[in-house]
Scaffold this motif. Structure first.
Motif, PDB file in Angstrom:
ATOM      1  N   ALA A 162       0.832  -1.209   0.000  1.00  0.00           N
ATOM      2  CA  ALA A 162       0.000   0.000   0.000  1.00  0.00           C
ATOM      3  C   ALA A 162       0.864   1.256   0.000  1.00  0.00           C
ATOM      4  O   ALA A 162       0.572   2.228  -0.703  1.00  0.00           O
ATOM      5  N   ALA A 163       1.933   1.246   0.781  1.00  0.00           N
ATOM      6  CA  ALA A 163       2.828   2.402   0.858  1.00  0.00           C
ATOM      7  C   ALA A 163       3.437   2.708  -0.509  1.00  0.00           C
ATOM      8  O   ALA A 163       3.457   3.862  -0.950  1.00  0.00           O
ATOM      9  N   ALA A 164       3.924   1.667  -1.174  1.00  0.00           N
ATOM     10  CA  ALA A 164       4.560   1.871  -2.475  1.00  0.00           C
ATOM     11  C   ALA A 164       3.551   2.350  -3.520  1.00  0.00           C
ATOM     12  O   ALA A 164       3.848   3.233  -4.332  1.00  0.00           O
ATOM     13  N   LEU A 165       2.362   1.769  -3.502  1.00  0.00           N
ATOM     14  CA  LEU A 165       1.344   2.136  -4.489  1.00  0.00           C
ATOM     15  C   LEU A 165       0.818   3.550  -4.273  1.00  0.00           C
ATOM     16  O   LEU A 165       0.395   4.217  -5.229  1.00  0.00           O
ATOM     17  N   LYS A 166       0.857   4.032  -3.031  1.00  0.00           N
ATOM     18  CA  LYS A 166       0.304   5.345  -2.708  1.00  0.00           C
ATOM     19  C   LYS A 166       1.344   6.460  -2.654  1.00  0.00           C
ATOM     20  O   LYS A 166       0.988   7.649  -2.648  1.00  0.00           O
ATOM     21  N   SER A 167       2.617   6.111  -2.612  1.00  0.00           N
ATOM     22  CA  SER A 167       3.652   7.130  -2.527  1.00  0.00           C
ATOM     23  C   SER A 167       3.718   7.960  -3.800  1.00  0.00           C
ATOM     24  O   SER A 167       3.721   7.426  -4.909  1.00  0.00           O
ATOM     25  N   ALA A 228      10.635  10.557  12.856  1.00  0.00           N
ATOM     26  CA  ALA A 228       9.760  10.886  11.725  1.00  0.00           C
ATOM     27  C   ALA A 228      10.251  12.134  11.005  1.00  0.00           C
ATOM     28  O   ALA A 228      10.257  12.190   9.761  1.00  0.00           O
ATOM     29  N   LYS A 229      10.688  13.130  11.745  1.00  0.00           N
ATOM     30  CA  LYS A 229      11.222  14.347  11.123  1.00  0.00           C
ATOM     31  C   LYS A 229      12.412  14.006  10.227  1.00  0.00           C
ATOM     32  O   LYS A 229      12.534  14.540   9.120  1.00  0.00           O
ATOM     33  N   GLY A 230      13.271  13.111  10.706  1.00  0.00           N
ATOM     34  CA  GLY A 230      14.436  12.725   9.929  1.00  0.00           C
ATOM     35  C   GLY A 230      14.072  12.065   8.618  1.00  0.00           C
ATOM     36  O   GLY A 230      14.677  12.358   7.575  1.00  0.00           O
ATOM     37  N   GLN A 231      13.081  11.191   8.636  1.00  0.00           N
ATOM     38  CA  GLN A 231      12.698  10.511   7.391  1.00  0.00           C
ATOM     39  C   GLN A 231      11.905  11.424   6.466  1.00  0.00           C
ATOM     40  O   GLN A 231      12.031  11.323   5.241  1.00  0.00           O
ATOM     41  N   LEU A 232      11.143  12.324   7.025  1.00  0.00           N
ATOM     42  CA  LEU A 232      10.441  13.307   6.194  1.00  0.00           C
ATOM     43  C   LEU A 232      11.450  14.201   5.478  1.00  0.00           C
ATOM     44  O   LEU A 232      11.280  14.523   4.294  1.00  0.00           O
ATOM     45  N   ASP A 237       7.308  10.132   1.906  1.00  0.00           N
ATOM     46  CA  ASP A 237       5.936  10.659   2.025  1.00  0.00           C
ATOM     47  C   ASP A 237       4.968   9.607   2.543  1.00  0.00           C
ATOM     48  O   ASP A 237       3.774   9.874   2.698  1.00  0.00           O
ATOM     49  N   VAL A 238       5.468   8.408   2.835  1.00  0.00           N
ATOM     50  CA  VAL A 238       4.709   7.382   3.550  1.00  0.00           C
ATOM     51  C   VAL A 238       5.679   6.734   4.541  1.00  0.00           C
ATOM     52  O   VAL A 238       6.763   6.297   4.152  1.00  0.00           O
ATOM     53  N   ALA A 257       2.793  17.108   8.888  1.00  0.00           N
ATOM     54  CA  ALA A 257       3.512  17.460   7.656  1.00  0.00           C
ATOM     55  C   ALA A 257       2.664  17.165   6.419  1.00  0.00           C
ATOM     56  O   ALA A 257       3.122  17.368   5.285  1.00  0.00           O
ATOM     57  N   LYS A 258       1.457  16.664   6.638  1.00  0.00           N
ATOM     58  CA  LYS A 258       0.522  16.333   5.569  1.00  0.00           C
ATOM     59  C   LYS A 258       1.050  15.237   4.644  1.00  0.00           C
ATOM     60  O   LYS A 258       0.816  15.245   3.440  1.00  0.00           O
ATOM     61  N   LYS A 259       1.772  14.302   5.243  1.00  0.00           N
ATOM     62  CA  LYS A 259       2.221  13.102   4.546  1.00  0.00           C
ATOM     63  C   LYS A 259       1.465  11.907   5.123  1.00  0.00           C
ATOM     64  O   LYS A 259       0.733  12.027   6.100  1.00  0.00           O
ATOM     65  N   MET A 260       1.645  10.740   4.516  1.00  0.00           N
ATOM     66  CA  MET A 260       0.875   9.566   4.920  1.00  0.00           C
ATOM     67  C   MET A 260       1.656   8.706   5.917  1.00  0.00           C
ATOM     68  O   MET A 260       2.868   8.541   5.794  1.00  0.00           O
ATOM     69  N   VAL A 261       0.925   8.157   6.883  1.00  0.00           N
ATOM     70  CA  VAL A 261       1.539   7.315   7.903  1.00  0.00           C
ATOM     71  C   VAL A 261       0.741   6.024   8.039  1.00  0.00           C
ATOM     72  O   VAL A 261      -0.470   5.997   7.777  1.00  0.00           O
TER      73      VAL A 261
END
Length: 352
Positions: A162-167, A228-232, A237-238, A257-261
């Motif tokens: 799901a993460a890959a398909l939605k990124s 999370a800040k580091g990966q953003l 974006d997921v 950050a308006k990204k997906m988790v």
């Protein structure tokens, strides 16, 4: 879920039972859970939580929900004890002995860290039934011990897809609570699912919040926030977290950050603590700890207990993914096709 019931997790702060030397010093007679002179046997269930306890909005709360459901459906009495951060195994043993010595039967240890302690204490209380949730390496021993273990890698494969398909950025991340083999299963499945769905996806190096014996990575939201800040900052974006209570920090930071988790253990879309950012929760890898606790208590209550390990996987809906919020509705057919291939054995999901 196999019974068709659905448990809503409610964050509640449980009262911790203080352990004292006098309470744990002498071994008491193993009562087997009898209610004394009553003709009817009342099942007394003792449950020892992992770090974070009831109210962690993740793993422990799922166990608590199973206990609450059993209390609602069955003729049982319960007592709960919370763990302490960075405690030695001796404290876990004392907690289990306290419950067993007071006549609680069965007794449940929540979390892989209880495995050795449950096996040891069970030998001293042969008439008491014990469950360890998340049995370490899915191994237990003893005629009165059951180990519940989960195929976290299978559910993680689906949310990885799901993460890959939605990124949209083509970059995704993973944050684990503590660097232990159990959490490696979440990471391995997630990365395998992402690569299966989109071979070109970029997966950032996994970030683990703490190293054992420091288990703050399962309970400190501030650590999840910083990770999370580091990966953003690196373009993800997921982000999928497998960090227990610390994951609340991940969810809030990624959502802000308006990204997906992606949540874990329970359907975290429904948690009050993250209600302001729930629209950014893509899905959750649901791990039905609640069902394992309920199944065990019910089996003891009905006299059908069986020692050994019991596996919860995609085939029996022990793990899965949530669809709350509708963010994965358009890819559900693809995810369910992967699920069918995993159940049939066509896809072998790695655990490391």
């Amino acid at each position: 879920m196999r019974r068709g019931y659905k448990i809503s997790l409610v964050s509640v702060t449980g009262a911790a039972l203080a352990l004292s030397a006098s309470a744990c010093g002498g071994k008491k007679a193993d009562t087997g859970g009898s209610s004394g002179g009553d003709s009817k046997k009342v099942v007394k269930v003792g449950l020892a939580f992992d770090i974070g306890g009831r109210g962690d909005q993740s793993f422990n709360d799922s166990a608590a929900a199973g206990l609450d459901k059993a209390k609602q459906d069955l003729d049982i009495k319960t007592e709960e004890i919370s763990a302490k951060p960075d405690e030695p195994d001796a404290d876990k043993e004392a907690r289990l002995k306290l419950l067993a010595g007071k006549g609680y039967n069965p007794v449940i240890g929540v979390g892989f860290a209880y495995t050795a302690s449950v096996i040891k204490v069970a030998k001293a209380y042969p008439n008491t039934k014990f469950l360890v949730v998340d049995a370490d390496q899915c191994k237990v021993e003893g005629a009165n011990v059951e180990g519940a273990c989960f195929s976290e890698e299978q559910g993680s494969f689906l949310v990885g897809a799901a993460a890959a398909l939605k990124s949209k950025s083509g970059t995704i991340g993973f944050i684990g609570g503590v660097n232990v083999p159990l959490i490696h299963k979440f990471q391995a499945g997630y990365e395998a699912g992402a690569k299966a769905a989109k071979p070109s996806i970029k997966i950032l190096p996994a970030k683990y919040l703490t190293e054992p014996p420091n288990f703050d990575g399962f309970k400190n939201p501030a650590l999840g926030n910083e990770a999370a800040k580091g990966q953003l900052d690196k373009g993800a974006d997921v982000i999928y977290h497998a960090a227990g209570g610390a994951g609340i920090g991940v969810i809030k930071t990624v959502g802000a950050a308006k990204k997906m988790v992606i949540g874990v253990d329970s359907d975290q879309y429904n948690l009050p603590a993250v209600s302001t950012v729930k629209d950014y929760i893509l899905t959750s890898m649901v791990k039905h700890v609640d069902v394992s606790v309920y199944d065990f208590v019910e089996a003891v209550s009905k006299g059908t207990f069986q020692a050994g390990t019991k596996k919860y996987d995609l085939a029996n809906d022990g793990v899965g993914y949530s669809a709350s919020g509708g963010k994965v509705d358009d890819i559900k057919a693809k995810l369910d096709a992967y699920k069918a291939d995993i159940i049939s054995g066509k896809i072998q999901v790695p655990t490391k």
